[in-house]
Design a protein around this motif. Sequence first.
Motif, PDB file in Angstrom:
ATOM      1  N   THR A 138       0.856  -1.185   0.000  1.00 21.58           N
ATOM      2  CA  THR A 138       0.000   0.000   0.000  1.00 21.58           C
ATOM      3  C   THR A 138       0.894   1.237   0.000  1.00 21.58           C
ATOM      4  O   THR A 138       1.995   1.198   0.577  1.00 21.58           O
ATOM      5  N   PRO A 139       0.501   2.315  -0.642  1.00 26.71           N
ATOM      6  CA  PRO A 139       1.327   3.518  -0.650  1.00 26.71           C
ATOM      7  C   PRO A 139       1.586   4.025   0.764  1.00 26.71           C
ATOM      8  O   PRO A 139       0.733   3.898   1.655  1.00 26.71           O
ATOM      9  N   ILE A 140       2.752   4.603   0.976  1.00 31.11           N
ATOM     10  CA  ILE A 140       3.164   5.041   2.307  1.00 31.11           C
ATOM     11  C   ILE A 140       2.141   5.991   2.919  1.00 31.11           C
ATOM     12  O   ILE A 140       1.814   5.888   4.107  1.00 31.11           O
ATOM     13  N   ARG A 141       1.640   6.912   2.140  1.00 27.15           N
ATOM     14  CA  ARG A 141       0.736   7.921   2.685  1.00 27.15           C
ATOM     15  C   ARG A 141      -0.586   7.333   3.147  1.00 27.15           C
ATOM     16  O   ARG A 141      -1.327   7.962   3.902  1.00 27.15           O
ATOM     17  N   GLU A 142      -0.913   6.118   2.674  1.00 28.93           N
ATOM     18  CA  GLU A 142      -2.175   5.478   3.051  1.00 28.93           C
ATOM     19  C   GLU A 142      -1.998   4.405   4.118  1.00 28.93           C
ATOM     20  O   GLU A 142      -2.990   3.890   4.648  1.00 28.93           O
ATOM     21  N   ALA A 143      -0.780   4.042   4.429  1.00 25.33           N
ATOM     22  CA  ALA A 143      -0.527   2.943   5.367  1.00 25.33           C
ATOM     23  C   ALA A 143      -1.018   3.317   6.762  1.00 25.33           C
ATOM     24  O   ALA A 143      -0.791   4.429   7.243  1.00 25.33           O
ATOM     25  N   GLU A 144      -1.661   2.364   7.418  1.00 26.77           N
ATOM     26  CA  GLU A 144      -2.182   2.577   8.770  1.00 26.77           C
ATOM     27  C   GLU A 144      -1.344   1.875   9.830  1.00 26.77           C
ATOM     28  O   GLU A 144      -1.521   2.139  11.020  1.00 26.77           O
ATOM     29  N   ALA A 145      -0.451   0.959   9.415  1.00 27.12           N
ATOM     30  CA  ALA A 145       0.304   0.178  10.392  1.00 27.12           C
ATOM     31  C   ALA A 145       1.667  -0.187   9.813  1.00 27.12           C
ATOM     32  O   ALA A 145       1.810  -0.367   8.595  1.00 27.12           O
ATOM     33  N   VAL A 146       2.659  -0.292  10.687  1.00 31.03           N
ATOM     34  CA  VAL A 146       3.947  -0.811  10.259  1.00 31.03           C
ATOM     35  C   VAL A 146       3.790  -2.298   9.985  1.00 31.03           C
ATOM     36  O   VAL A 146       3.096  -3.013  10.709  1.00 31.03           O
ATOM     37  N   THR A 147       4.432  -2.763   8.934  1.00 32.29           N
ATOM     38  CA  THR A 147       4.280  -4.163   8.527  1.00 32.29           C
ATOM     39  C   THR A 147       5.596  -4.676   7.974  1.00 32.29           C
ATOM     40  O   THR A 147       6.498  -3.913   7.617  1.00 32.29           O
ATOM     41  N   GLY A 148       5.667  -5.995   7.861  1.00 28.11           N
ATOM     42  CA  GLY A 148       6.763  -6.627   7.165  1.00 28.11           C
ATOM     43  C   GLY A 148       8.079  -6.570   7.910  1.00 28.11           C
ATOM     44  O   GLY A 148       8.138  -6.362   9.125  1.00 28.11           O
ATOM     45  N   HIS A 149       9.153  -6.761   7.167  1.00 29.02           N
ATOM     46  CA  HIS A 149      10.509  -6.781   7.696  1.00 29.02           C
ATOM     47  C   HIS A 149      10.773  -5.482   8.455  1.00 29.02           C
ATOM     48  O   HIS A 149      10.680  -4.390   7.905  1.00 29.02           O
ATOM     49  N   ALA A 150      11.135  -5.609   9.733  1.00 31.19           N
ATOM     50  CA  ALA A 150      11.197  -4.432  10.602  1.00 31.19           C
ATOM     51  C   ALA A 150      12.268  -3.438  10.164  1.00 31.19           C
ATOM     52  O   ALA A 150      12.038  -2.222  10.184  1.00 31.19           O
ATOM     53  N   VAL A 151      13.445  -3.925   9.786  1.00 34.19           N
ATOM     54  CA  VAL A 151      14.509  -3.009   9.382  1.00 34.19           C
ATOM     55  C   VAL A 151      14.132  -2.295   8.093  1.00 34.19           C
ATOM     56  O   VAL A 151      14.304  -1.074   7.964  1.00 34.19           O
ATOM     57  N   ARG A 152      13.589  -3.031   7.131  1.00 32.71           N
ATOM     58  CA  ARG A 152      13.155  -2.405   5.885  1.00 32.71           C
ATOM     59  C   ARG A 152      12.130  -1.304   6.171  1.00 32.71           C
ATOM     60  O   ARG A 152      12.198  -0.213   5.607  1.00 32.71           O
ATOM     61  N   GLN A 153      11.157  -1.602   7.023  1.00 37.34           N
ATOM     62  CA  GLN A 153      10.108  -0.636   7.322  1.00 37.34           C
ATOM     63  C   GLN A 153      10.669   0.646   7.930  1.00 37.34           C
ATOM     64  O   GLN A 153      10.302   1.758   7.536  1.00 37.34           O
ATOM     65  N   LEU A 154      11.576   0.514   8.880  1.00 39.27           N
ATOM     66  CA  LEU A 154      12.052   1.704   9.588  1.00 39.27           C
ATOM     67  C   LEU A 154      13.122   2.457   8.812  1.00 39.27           C
ATOM     68  O   LEU A 154      13.226   3.687   8.936  1.00 39.27           O
ATOM     69  N   TYR A 155      13.919   1.780   7.999  1.00 39.55           N
ATOM     70  CA  TYR A 155      14.795   2.518   7.091  1.00 39.55           C
ATOM     71  C   TYR A 155      13.951   3.321   6.099  1.00 39.55           C
ATOM     72  O   TYR A 155      14.287   4.458   5.742  1.00 39.55           O
ATOM     73  N   LEU A 156      12.854   2.716   5.658  1.00 39.67           N
ATOM     74  CA  LEU A 156      11.955   3.427   4.745  1.00 39.67           C
ATOM     75  C   LEU A 156      11.369   4.666   5.426  1.00 39.67           C
ATOM     76  O   LEU A 156      11.314   5.747   4.840  1.00 39.67           O
ATOM     77  N   LEU A 157      10.937   4.508   6.675  1.00 40.63           N
ATOM     78  CA  LEU A 157      10.341   5.635   7.381  1.00 40.63           C
ATOM     79  C   LEU A 157      11.369   6.713   7.715  1.00 40.63           C
ATOM     80  O   LEU A 157      11.028   7.902   7.769  1.00 40.63           O
ATOM     81  N   ALA A 158      12.617   6.323   7.942  1.00 40.46           N
ATOM     82  CA  ALA A 158      13.661   7.335   8.093  1.00 40.46           C
ATOM     83  C   ALA A 158      13.774   8.156   6.805  1.00 40.46           C
ATOM     84  O   ALA A 158      13.947   9.383   6.842  1.00 40.46           O
ATOM     85  N   GLY A 159      13.656   7.477   5.666  1.00 38.00           N
ATOM     86  CA  GLY A 159      13.655   8.185   4.397  1.00 38.00           C
ATOM     87  C   GLY A 159      12.445   9.092   4.238  1.00 38.00           C
ATOM     88  O   GLY A 159      12.546  10.200   3.690  1.00 38.00           O
ATOM     89  N   VAL A 160      11.291   8.635   4.716  1.00 47.32           N
ATOM     90  CA  VAL A 160      10.088   9.472   4.697  1.00 47.32           C
ATOM     91  C   VAL A 160      10.327  10.756   5.485  1.00 47.32           C
ATOM     92  O   VAL A 160      10.005  11.862   5.026  1.00 47.32           O
ATOM     93  N   ALA A 161      10.906  10.611   6.688  1.00 45.85           N
ATOM     94  CA  ALA A 161      11.179  11.788   7.509  1.00 45.85           C
ATOM     95  C   ALA A 161      12.182  12.715   6.824  1.00 45.85           C
ATOM     96  O   ALA A 161      12.033  13.951   6.863  1.00 45.85           O
ATOM     97  N   ASP A 162      13.200  12.148   6.190  1.00 42.49           N
ATOM     98  CA  ASP A 162      14.205  12.972   5.520  1.00 42.49           C
ATOM     99  C   ASP A 162      13.621  13.732   4.335  1.00 42.49           C
ATOM    100  O   ASP A 162      13.906  14.923   4.139  1.00 42.49           O
ATOM    101  N   VAL A 163      12.824  13.047   3.520  1.00 39.99           N
ATOM    102  CA  VAL A 163      12.244  13.722   2.359  1.00 39.99           C
ATOM    103  C   VAL A 163      11.259  14.798   2.809  1.00 39.99           C
ATOM    104  O   VAL A 163      11.221  15.893   2.233  1.00 39.99           O
ATOM    105  N   TYR A 164      10.477  14.514   3.847  1.00 38.46           N
ATOM    106  CA  TYR A 164       9.604  15.573   4.381  1.00 38.46           C
ATOM    107  C   TYR A 164      10.433  16.788   4.793  1.00 38.46           C
ATOM    108  O   TYR A 164      10.082  17.940   4.482  1.00 38.46           O
ATOM    109  N   ALA A 165      11.527  16.541   5.516  1.00 35.71           N
ATOM    110  CA  ALA A 165      12.316  17.649   6.056  1.00 35.71           C
ATOM    111  C   ALA A 165      12.838  18.563   4.955  1.00 35.71           C
ATOM    112  O   ALA A 165      12.995  19.768   5.166  1.00 35.71           O
TER     113      ALA A 165
END
Length: 646
Positions: free
Chosen positions: A251-278
């Motif tokens: 599901t697209p990141i902006r629509e996701a309601e829950a963290v899912t899947g491989h934990a490291v992949r998910q949180l590296y992705l979210l670190a990227g989300v925070a960086d691109v927002y910044a």
Amino acid sequence: MSEPSPVGSGPIRATPASRYLLRPVTSGRITGGLWAERRRINREVSVPEAWDRLHEAGNFHDLELAAGRSDGAYVNELPFLDSDVYKWLEAVGWLLADPDLAAPLAERLRDQLAATAELLVAAQQSDGYLNSHFQVRFPGERFVQLDWGHELYCAGHLIQAAVAVHRAGGDPGVLAIARRVADLVVDTFGTEEGRIDGICGHAEIETALVELHRETGDERYLARAAYFLDRHGHGLLPDGRFGRQYWQDHTPIREAEAVTGHAVRQLYLLAGVADVYAETGDESLRRAAERLWAEMVATKTYLTGGIGAHHSDEAFGDPYELPSERSYCETCAAIASIMFGQRMLMITGEAKYADLLERTLYNGFLAGTSLDGQRYIYANPLQVRDDHVGTGHDQDYARVPWFHCACCPPNVMRLLASLEHYVALSADAGVALHQYVTGRWTAATAAGEVALEVTTDYPWDGTVRVTVADAPAAEWELALRVPSWADEVSLSVDGEPVDAAAVDGWLRLTRSWAPGAVVELQLPLDVRFTAPDPRVDALRGSAAVERGPLVYCLEGADHPGTRLDDVVLDPAAAAVDQAGPETIGGAVTLRLGGRRRPHPVGWWPYGSATGADEDRAAEPIPLVAVPYFTWGNREPGPMRVWVPTS
């Protein structure tokens, strides 16, 4: 008026465009206490030994093969071995900026850095491509195994290593190597005709490209990072054996309601989300990051800050699926949580992110390496049963010198080597001290440059003394975080009590500070008996022991002749602190009250509905609890964080 310069010599740099409420400080140095010792061992033992470990494991051999400098077979079937070299290289970069690095060791690390850079130049192909796994095992095949190939993941770690080495001022051309890789990525991927519309099965390239943009000013890197985020959730990767949620492509990141899947992949992705927002101000990305962090903490995070309940796919489980014996809690996942949390703290200024940073740093992360810095653990359980049978697998519950899949050891090294950047942050208004570590930090504020010296024996002692070493002749704010576990704190300035109430987790003191002013914060380090959320079925009827930021555990080594499966904790009994050189790692250990139930011998393990008869037969015994991060440093044996209370 000239444009303000980028701020930050660590893993995150704030540009004039960055949407940060809190920015990196100008400089920082950890000089004493627990973290200074852990960093000393990392600097003197772990990082230097890793050079040999990476050669013994074949990582350098595989790069030599790609460079045409060696013969033989490719070592190890894993496609991401280059990334272990790059994480170690990043640690070397941060260490070269460490004033505590001894001259002979600095010279040795510079020689290793130069040799590695020369090897990478030789291995890199004419158009910038660099990946030993594909150059040797699948020559001519590029970016067609995006699900498991890890090409972009390895590129991301190379970029982060290059940024670290460049910021440390000792770059022998590594940034140029990384830029050629990044340029190839920019030119290869996208929705434009003739390009590959695809994402990597393991997030990492996103946050790396943002940091390269910050280092070089090249807008193409930021644009491509945003592209990779936007294309998640569009089914560009196959289902695989774990489903598309495994690599966050369901599901697209902006629509996701829950963290899912491989934990490291998910949180590296979210670190990227925070960086691109910044860097872009895209509020939809910020909302997604805040929502997913909140869901993760409320329903899928262990008491230690560890994340990832599943062994088979190294993934998040269902809400409240947090078993102790099978808690995966990969060390890399704790590091990913810290990196994501630091970015959210900088974006929002909210103390809750620093609270989780603290919990994870002292527990879920620090447990990942042994006290001597020579052994590591991949999965961090909250319980090891009596008579546990190991499998000899990387994911088993034992500390070992290295792994077949050695992603965690160099990841630990790079975080410890850059830890001074995770303590204090600045803003126009002043300085925010969010972790309590002995050292000195310098920060730029609207009033001028501020220098703070912190002295503390935290987490063993709750006294934190902050001395204003240098300050402008104008008002500025000193903000001190009050941990969420601290019910009552006391505060004084130059020995005079100050009645200051914490607001949203911060004590804020605004005044014109004179150099030499001393602020003393007293945090209560009373022992706490923590109850689990009743929705965590596996933990009902149990309690955990905490003191300050530390989670404690029972170990078999302290209870000879007693099976920890038979132990019952008595929260009503007084807890006694014990400290001294005879305790493990010099830590404060705890003496607790408890009982030992008779170990059943019969064929049927189930008793009465109340367990009353069993409780009457229990024998009172003293219990010893040690900080969770110290477990597994003595003989192998049972351990548990959550202990039954009845």
